[in-house]
Design a protein around this motif. Sequence first.
Motif, mmCIF file in Angstrom:
data_model
loop_
_atom_site.group_PDB
_atom_site.id
_atom_site.type_symbol
_atom_site.label_atom_id
_atom_site.label_comp_id
_atom_site.label_asym_id
_atom_site.label_seq_id
_atom_site.Cartn_x
_atom_site.Cartn_y
_atom_site.Cartn_z
ATOM 1 N N SER A 111 0.876 -1.349 -0.058
ATOM 2 C CA SER A 111 -0.123 -0.144 0.009
ATOM 3 C C SER A 111 0.758 1.347 -0.207
ATOM 4 O O SER A 111 0.713 2.263 -0.430
ATOM 5 C CB SER A 111 -0.392 -0.393 0.949
ATOM 6 N N HIS A 112 2.244 1.015 0.733
ATOM 7 C CA HIS A 112 2.581 2.551 0.756
ATOM 8 C C HIS A 112 3.611 2.455 -0.405
ATOM 9 O O HIS A 112 3.253 3.478 -1.274
ATOM 10 C CB HIS A 112 3.989 2.291 1.326
ATOM 11 N N CYS A 113 3.428 1.077 -1.029
ATOM 12 C CA CYS A 113 4.588 1.856 -2.768
ATOM 13 C C CYS A 113 3.737 1.758 -3.459
ATOM 14 O O CYS A 113 3.792 2.602 -4.724
ATOM 15 C CB CYS A 113 4.748 0.588 -2.924
ATOM 16 N N VAL A 114 1.857 1.764 -3.629
ATOM 17 C CA VAL A 114 0.934 2.253 -4.271
ATOM 18 C C VAL A 114 0.768 3.922 -3.745
ATOM 19 O O VAL A 114 0.821 4.583 -4.786
ATOM 20 C CB VAL A 114 -0.091 1.113 -4.356
ATOM 21 N N PHE A 115 0.934 3.995 -2.797
ATOM 22 C CA PHE A 115 1.166 4.902 -2.345
ATOM 23 C C PHE A 115 1.822 6.125 -3.237
ATOM 24 O O PHE A 115 1.533 7.129 -3.587
ATOM 25 C CB PHE A 115 0.414 5.345 -0.946
ATOM 26 N N ILE A 116 3.519 6.314 -3.025
ATOM 27 C CA ILE A 116 3.917 6.154 -3.536
ATOM 28 C C ILE A 116 3.949 6.708 -5.361
ATOM 29 O O ILE A 116 4.469 7.479 -5.916
ATOM 30 C CB ILE A 116 5.660 6.292 -2.888
ATOM 31 N N ARG A 117 3.592 5.752 -6.029
ATOM 32 C CA ARG A 117 3.718 5.140 -7.299
ATOM 33 C C ARG A 117 2.316 6.492 -7.611
ATOM 34 O O ARG A 117 2.495 7.171 -8.640
ATOM 35 C CB ARG A 117 3.094 4.304 -7.653
ATOM 36 N N ASP A 118 1.294 6.450 -7.186
ATOM 37 C CA ASP A 118 -0.297 7.066 -7.397
ATOM 38 C C ASP A 118 0.284 8.835 -7.089
ATOM 39 O O ASP A 118 -0.447 9.565 -7.858
ATOM 40 C CB ASP A 118 -1.249 6.758 -6.501
ATOM 41 N N TYR A 119 0.974 9.036 -6.167
ATOM 42 C CA TYR A 119 1.137 10.544 -5.842
ATOM 43 C C TYR A 119 2.473 10.868 -6.042
ATOM 44 O O TYR A 119 2.710 12.694 -5.916
ATOM 45 C CB TYR A 119 0.773 10.404 -4.264
ATOM 46 N N HIS A 120 3.416 10.644 -6.395
ATOM 47 C CA HIS A 120 4.842 11.447 -6.051
ATOM 48 C C HIS A 120 4.770 11.770 -7.522
ATOM 49 O O HIS A 120 5.999 12.840 -7.307
ATOM 50 C CB HIS A 120 6.302 10.161 -6.633
ATOM 51 N N VAL A 162 11.884 9.141 -8.114
ATOM 52 C CA VAL A 162 10.251 10.367 -7.769
ATOM 53 C C VAL A 162 10.209 11.064 -8.333
ATOM 54 O O VAL A 162 11.235 11.687 -8.814
ATOM 55 C CB VAL A 162 9.753 9.632 -6.205
ATOM 56 N N GLY A 163 9.262 12.430 -8.725
ATOM 57 C CA GLY A 163 9.604 12.906 -9.428
ATOM 58 C C GLY A 163 9.504 14.147 -8.147
ATOM 59 O O GLY A 163 10.498 15.709 -9.240
ATOM 60 N N ALA A 164 9.509 14.228 -7.444
ATOM 61 C CA ALA A 164 9.326 15.380 -6.258
ATOM 62 C C ALA A 164 10.746 14.954 -5.998
ATOM 63 O O ALA A 164 11.710 13.976 -5.969
ATOM 64 C CB ALA A 164 8.657 15.049 -4.685
ATOM 65 N N GLU A 165 11.394 16.203 -5.953
ATOM 66 C CA GLU A 165 12.853 16.618 -5.285
ATOM 67 C C GLU A 165 12.409 16.379 -3.615
ATOM 68 O O GLU A 165 12.119 16.193 -3.045
ATOM 69 C CB GLU A 165 12.879 18.414 -5.042
ATOM 70 N N VAL A 166 13.643 15.340 -3.306
ATOM 71 C CA VAL A 166 14.054 14.673 -1.837
ATOM 72 C C VAL A 166 14.939 14.859 -1.235
ATOM 73 O O VAL A 166 16.213 14.957 -1.208
ATOM 74 C CB VAL A 166 13.386 13.154 -2.207
#
Length: 122
Positions: free
Chosen positions: A64-73, A99-103
């Motif tokens: 679920s965590h991986c899916v959340f990252i995939r859907d929102y990053h 991921v597309g975000a700067e981390v």
Amino acid sequence: MIEHYWHCDHSVLEICPLGPLQETDFQALEAQVDPVISEHGCLAGLLINAAHFPGWESFAALISHCVFIRDYHKRIHKIAVVSDHTLLGFMPRLVDHFVGAEVRPFPADGYQQALNWLAEPG
């Protein structure tokens, strides 16, 4: 369990894991994030306040965590990870390629610095 708080007029979401992460935690986060993204198109930032990372309750919670990252990053501009946990300190450098975000990592005492960075335009 994950607690969450909004900052900067609902443009920065802070999440704080309090116990092992569960599948329902990510459903609750989606319910918070979806209306803001619908209204503004994205989040300026996500602050992961994880002084102690408790892990996941189950393999399903990890998925679920991986899916959340995939859907929102791609809809989050910046992610700040606030923690002194060794694994989480390396995480930004690892996920930055996926991921597309700067981390960016911040030490546990760098909470305000992380929040200020997330609030900066860009």
